[in-house]
Design a protein around this motif. Sequence first.
Motif, mmCIF file in Angstrom:
data_model
loop_
_atom_site.group_PDB
_atom_site.id
_atom_site.type_symbol
_atom_site.label_atom_id
_atom_site.label_comp_id
_atom_site.label_asym_id
_atom_site.label_seq_id
_atom_site.Cartn_x
_atom_site.Cartn_y
_atom_site.Cartn_z
ATOM 1 N N ASN A 188 -25.005 -23.480 2.395
ATOM 2 C CA ASN A 188 -24.598 -23.336 3.790
ATOM 3 C C ASN A 188 -25.798 -23.479 4.722
ATOM 4 O O ASN A 188 -26.498 -22.523 5.001
ATOM 5 C CB ASN A 188 -23.918 -21.982 4.006
ATOM 6 N N MET B 52 -30.696 -19.258 17.601
ATOM 7 C CA MET B 52 -29.663 -20.214 17.206
ATOM 8 C C MET B 52 -29.340 -21.178 18.345
ATOM 9 O O MET B 52 -28.914 -22.289 18.115
ATOM 10 C CB MET B 52 -28.379 -19.482 16.783
ATOM 11 N N ASN C 86 -25.020 -12.445 -1.392
ATOM 12 C CA ASN C 86 -24.858 -12.344 0.051
ATOM 13 C C ASN C 86 -25.473 -11.071 0.604
ATOM 14 O O ASN C 86 -26.092 -11.086 1.660
ATOM 15 C CB ASN C 86 -23.367 -12.388 0.414
ATOM 16 N N LYS D 180 -17.744 -17.034 9.045
ATOM 17 C CA LYS D 180 -17.507 -18.124 8.104
ATOM 18 C C LYS D 180 -18.571 -19.212 8.265
ATOM 19 O O LYS D 180 -19.000 -19.828 7.299
ATOM 20 C CB LYS D 180 -16.127 -18.715 8.353
ATOM 21 N N GLY D 181 -18.982 -19.438 9.490
ATOM 22 C CA GLY D 181 -19.955 -20.497 9.742
ATOM 23 C C GLY D 181 -21.360 -20.107 9.336
ATOM 24 O O GLY D 181 -21.956 -20.721 8.458
ATOM 25 N N VAL D 182 -21.912 -19.066 9.966
ATOM 26 C CA VAL D 182 -23.302 -18.741 9.692
ATOM 27 C C VAL D 182 -23.450 -17.400 8.987
ATOM 28 O O VAL D 182 -24.541 -17.049 8.560
ATOM 29 C CB VAL D 182 -24.142 -18.708 10.991
ATOM 30 N N GLY D 183 -22.359 -16.676 8.832
ATOM 31 C CA GLY D 183 -22.492 -15.305 8.347
ATOM 32 C C GLY D 183 -22.534 -15.154 6.843
ATOM 33 O O GLY D 183 -23.058 -14.189 6.329
ATOM 34 N N LEU D 184 -21.962 -16.111 6.116
ATOM 35 C CA LEU D 184 -21.796 -15.892 4.682
ATOM 36 C C LEU D 184 -22.108 -17.138 3.867
ATOM 37 O O LEU D 184 -21.952 -18.253 4.329
ATOM 38 C CB LEU D 184 -20.334 -15.516 4.381
ATOM 39 N N LYS E 123 -30.201 -21.557 8.352
ATOM 40 C CA LYS E 123 -30.883 -21.643 9.642
ATOM 41 C C LYS E 123 -30.923 -20.257 10.276
ATOM 42 O O LYS E 123 -31.950 -19.809 10.768
ATOM 43 C CB LYS E 123 -30.146 -22.623 10.559
ATOM 44 N N PHE E 124 -29.792 -19.583 10.233
ATOM 45 C CA PHE E 124 -29.668 -18.246 10.788
ATOM 46 C C PHE E 124 -30.640 -17.289 10.096
ATOM 47 O O PHE E 124 -31.131 -16.349 10.684
ATOM 48 C CB PHE E 124 -28.226 -17.777 10.597
ATOM 49 N N SER E 125 -30.903 -17.532 8.817
ATOM 50 C CA SER E 125 -31.809 -16.672 8.069
ATOM 51 C C SER E 125 -33.244 -17.171 8.122
ATOM 52 O O SER E 125 -34.076 -16.738 7.348
ATOM 53 C CB SER E 125 -31.369 -16.585 6.606
ATOM 54 N N ASN F 104 -31.093 -11.550 2.580
ATOM 55 C CA ASN F 104 -32.176 -11.475 3.561
ATOM 56 C C ASN F 104 -33.348 -10.644 3.077
ATOM 57 O O ASN F 104 -34.502 -11.001 3.302
ATOM 58 C CB ASN F 104 -31.658 -10.930 4.883
ATOM 59 N N LEU G 72 -36.498 -12.567 12.793
ATOM 60 C CA LEU G 72 -36.301 -11.907 11.504
ATOM 61 C C LEU G 72 -37.616 -11.398 10.957
ATOM 62 O O LEU G 72 -37.709 -10.313 10.399
ATOM 63 C CB LEU G 72 -35.680 -12.893 10.515
ATOM 64 N N SER H 219 -31.961 -14.644 18.281
ATOM 65 C CA SER H 219 -32.039 -15.182 16.921
ATOM 66 C C SER H 219 -32.550 -16.620 16.925
ATOM 67 O O SER H 219 -33.004 -17.118 15.905
ATOM 68 C CB SER H 219 -30.673 -15.124 16.248
ATOM 69 N N GLU I 166 -26.074 -23.822 7.882
ATOM 70 C CA GLU I 166 -26.032 -22.990 9.082
ATOM 71 C C GLU I 166 -26.501 -21.572 8.776
ATOM 72 O O GLU I 166 -27.241 -20.962 9.526
ATOM 73 C CB GLU I 166 -24.603 -22.942 9.633
ATOM 74 N N PHE I 167 -26.021 -21.079 7.645
ATOM 75 C CA PHE I 167 -26.430 -19.746 7.208
ATOM 76 C C PHE I 167 -27.939 -19.692 7.038
ATOM 77 O O PHE I 167 -28.604 -18.758 7.475
ATOM 78 C CB PHE I 167 -25.739 -19.414 5.885
ATOM 79 N N ARG J 242 -25.225 -6.690 4.526
ATOM 80 C CA ARG J 242 -26.513 -7.373 4.481
ATOM 81 C C ARG J 242 -27.434 -6.886 5.580
ATOM 82 O O ARG J 242 -28.618 -6.640 5.372
ATOM 83 C CB ARG J 242 -26.336 -8.892 4.584
ATOM 84 N N PHE K 110 -29.626 -9.476 12.335
ATOM 85 C CA PHE K 110 -28.448 -9.909 13.096
ATOM 86 C C PHE K 110 -27.202 -9.914 12.220
ATOM 87 O O PHE K 110 -27.268 -10.254 11.048
ATOM 88 C CB PHE K 110 -28.650 -11.339 13.612
ATOM 89 N N VAL K 111 -26.077 -9.565 12.843
ATOM 90 C CA VAL K 111 -24.794 -9.868 12.220
ATOM 91 C C VAL K 111 -24.116 -10.850 13.158
ATOM 92 O O VAL K 111 -23.915 -10.555 14.331
ATOM 93 C CB VAL K 111 -23.915 -8.612 12.074
ATOM 94 N N SER K 112 -23.799 -12.025 12.651
ATOM 95 C CA SER K 112 -23.240 -13.049 13.523
ATOM 96 C C SER K 112 -21.758 -12.827 13.746
ATOM 97 O O SER K 112 -21.062 -12.247 12.915
ATOM 98 C CB SER K 112 -23.459 -14.420 12.904
#
Lengths: 345, 566
Positions: free
Chosen positions: A222, B355, B403, B390-394, A227-229, B407, B378, B353, A224-225, B467, B384-386
């Motif tokens: 993923n 983004m 999961n 579904k897109g960037v969270g997991l 990138k977020f991390s 981090n 970070l 963040s 996007e994930f 997380r 952060f919790v987005s």
Amino acid sequence: MKKTKRYIQKLGVPRLIMLAFLMILLIAVGILHIPFTLTLSQCIVRVGINIVLALAMLPSIRSGIGMNFGLPLGIICGLLAGMISLEYNFTGLMGILMAMLISIIFSIIVGWLYGLLLNKVKGSEMMVGTYMGFSIVSLMCIAWMILPFHNTGIRWPMGNGLRMTITLEQWYDRALNELWMFKIGEVEIPTGLILTCAVFCGVMWLFCRSRLGIRMLAAGSNPEFSKFSGIDANRQRIIGSILSTVLGGIGIIIYAQGFGFYQLYTAPLMMAFPAVAAVLIGGATASKISVGNVVLGTLIFQSILSVAAPVASAIFPEGNLSEVFRTIISNGIILYALSKIGREE
Amino acid sequence: MDDKSEPLQIIKKAICTALVINMRKEERAMEGQPVLWFQQIKKKFGENVVLDGVDFKVMPGEIVSLVGENGAGKSTLMNILFGMSVIRQTGGYEGTIYMDGNPLNITNPNDAIHQGIGMVHQEFMLIPGFTVEQNIKLNREPLKKNIFSRVFGHSFETIDWDAENRDAKKALKRIGIDVNPGERIEQLPVGLKQFVEISREIDKENLKVLIFDEPTAVLTETEAEKLLKCIKSFSESGIAVIFISHRLDEVMRISDKVVVLRDGILVENAAVTSLTKEKIAELMVGRKLTERTEEYPDRNIKEEDIILEFRNVSVDMPGEDLRGFSLKVRRGEIIGIGGLAGHGKMAVSNAVSGMYPSTGEVLYNGKPLDVSKTGEALRHEIAFVSEDRKGVGLLLDQSILTNIIFNNLSLKGEFLKSYGFFTQIDNKAAKKTAEQMIEDLAIRCTSAEQLAGSLSGGNQQKVCMARALIAEPKLLFVSEPTRGIDIGAKRLILDYLLKINYEKGITVVMLSSELNELREVCDRIAIVAGGRLRGILGPKESNVKYALMMSGDESVRGGEDSYEKD
Ligand SMILES: Nc1ncnc2c1ncn2[C@@H]1O[C@H](COP(=O)(O)OP(=O)(O)OP(=O)(O)O)[C@@H](O)[C@H]1O
Ligand SMILES: [Mg+2]
């Protein structure tokens, strides 16, 4: 009963089909009175010399590039390194080691450039990879003609350029296979080869469980994930591409020494396909793969091919019909496997 | 039944059918025929039974609420009705669904649409690269005849773009949102995506049944209100509605009938008038709910001890633009950011963040923080919790364990064993932590190895929270922390936030559409409307004040904190 059912489910239909096919071939071996031990020895060797090439799919898939259809790039690096090792007459294990070391250097550069390219064509890596592989192989056809190699053992006796096929007898023919080789009854166990494969598989297994490996996995599954991390997915893809190319280079050297010769010119053209087919049969998808998939897939796929050969020639003793038969089987399996690509089970 | 002779059985069957048909006719005459009848539905994922003999009917024009804890099987039941492919891939289901008295045979969502079933999914089913109007009209594009189509037939008709645009606008207007139909979906914030998905469903003709799977999870009360009105109007026009929500107030207000699932078993099926909110909650969890567990004593928060400061920050986030935002976050506090969807509150955490690109200054502990790329924050122990799980969270294809610990492993090098120049994941430690979090947040799963993608929506949200919680940051941004989470688990999560805030001194910035939730845990609540900070209110301020401020009314000013104009 329930347990076996679950076990079968876990194994998946494609593997069951392939295993059933292998069983049929083995039964044929029995019926046709083909010397079983010889077939088994060949089978072990085939699996051994192909496994590292298949292993090259692992870093590429994990980093999100997908199947590395650009494997010929790595193979060319390996061949070039191999030629250099022959040019300077490195023999035996030393020769193989030198070839590998030189190929790693080439592969790192090529893999890095290839990774940069793939980052520009996200979404169509497999197609671009295939074309890239084809074009480089063609380009190298010219290069093999004009590169300044002088060793008469690898050049055409007259005219320019390197030979089509270079037998390794005077250098390192089967040097790994024969290292610490022993026999169980009639069956030859190529200890050196098996150990080498084990080392590469082990290293990749360790890699998958390392911090870098897990970060790469995240970037691949993923972007996007990641990138977020705070992970640069593009960088991970480049690392994946480099690792894959390096394994491709090393893989072809192991393949060549076990086979007994280097094949230049158009030989690397189609070499990505059996590797891809093997991992697919092993249960990998375009986005998911483990070392287990690679090992299992190579075992099944190469076993079928090595058993199919004597069966075919026993059924069609005359002419080259057996060769046709063998090609049909091999390409048929590849086709079947490719039809499974990207389809999650 | 143990009949030996087959002919006898056939005759028997025939008689039964005749009787049933007769009865149906009578029924129809008496009280109308159910538009849907779920008959003894059973579903297993592997060995895991998630629906066990669920049986209820839905009448035309009736609003049936389907409630239950996270993982009770609500989405699964709706996926069965809608013919989603996951169901078939995981071995199908048992039981029958009748529509207008005939057994339904739906094998894919297209069939369902043809039968007049519409569904607003819990996780959006929109095509990111397409525009809003294309998504709304997908597969049902209005067509125009042209020369070719007259000769070669239907498939050669061209799309009538004007009509498409008109229809899309109409559908969007009907639910009362303001979004440009030409905008691409991937550019939209989560809240608006939800509305687009709803517009797509209501634009369909010949609708008989409309399913809403947690449509209000990312909406504020006022927006949800709008939607509820809209749903009411559907039911009045004869469309049956199945409504899934964890907000029991809504359920009480809107439904005719409530169906409660617990662990896949139907435990209640009754008219809403015979139930209360508390009763429903009790039925859902199977025990009495406890109120707020612990009260934390006052923390020592100093007004001048600033951990994070926004100075005139503008964020370029499509659909959630934020302009000239200035705010001081005090060390140790829990500050809420509220406002309507699409008004810019989500941009606050996305600016930090990295983004989305932003201008202006973000100061962390008095020093400028580089927010031009992700990862910087970070590294400074901000987590952060987005809002977009579904897109960037997991990592949907990876295990819950991966999961949860990702981090910590990736950024801090925890859960690793080091062997000189290479590292290996410490599975034992990772498993212990993951299992601890699974227990703490009551994540419903078969094991820590289960793939995150196969969890129910609420449980996925809990994994995202887990997380962030184990990261033990200095500053924690949580966006929509309780999105899609059931009432029991909501308590757990909010309590957990309070706990880490008090015990570990973690400063929390909480972005939420749910005002009640903000007021419950926050020390101060900043309201963003129309892309600007409107003011900061205390949690005890009146509802009216909040409502006015959210609507962007200039006459209402925030209390204690300075509100700098640019
Ligand atoms: N594809 C799948 N594979 C395995 N298990 C699954 C799959 N999909 C759902 N489940 C399991 O089925 C159960 C019911 O899930 P479902 O999504 O129906 O819950 P839900 O009631 O909608 O919950 P929520 O309120 O959290 O959305 C869960 O325990 C979940 O883990
Ligand atoms: Mg759900």
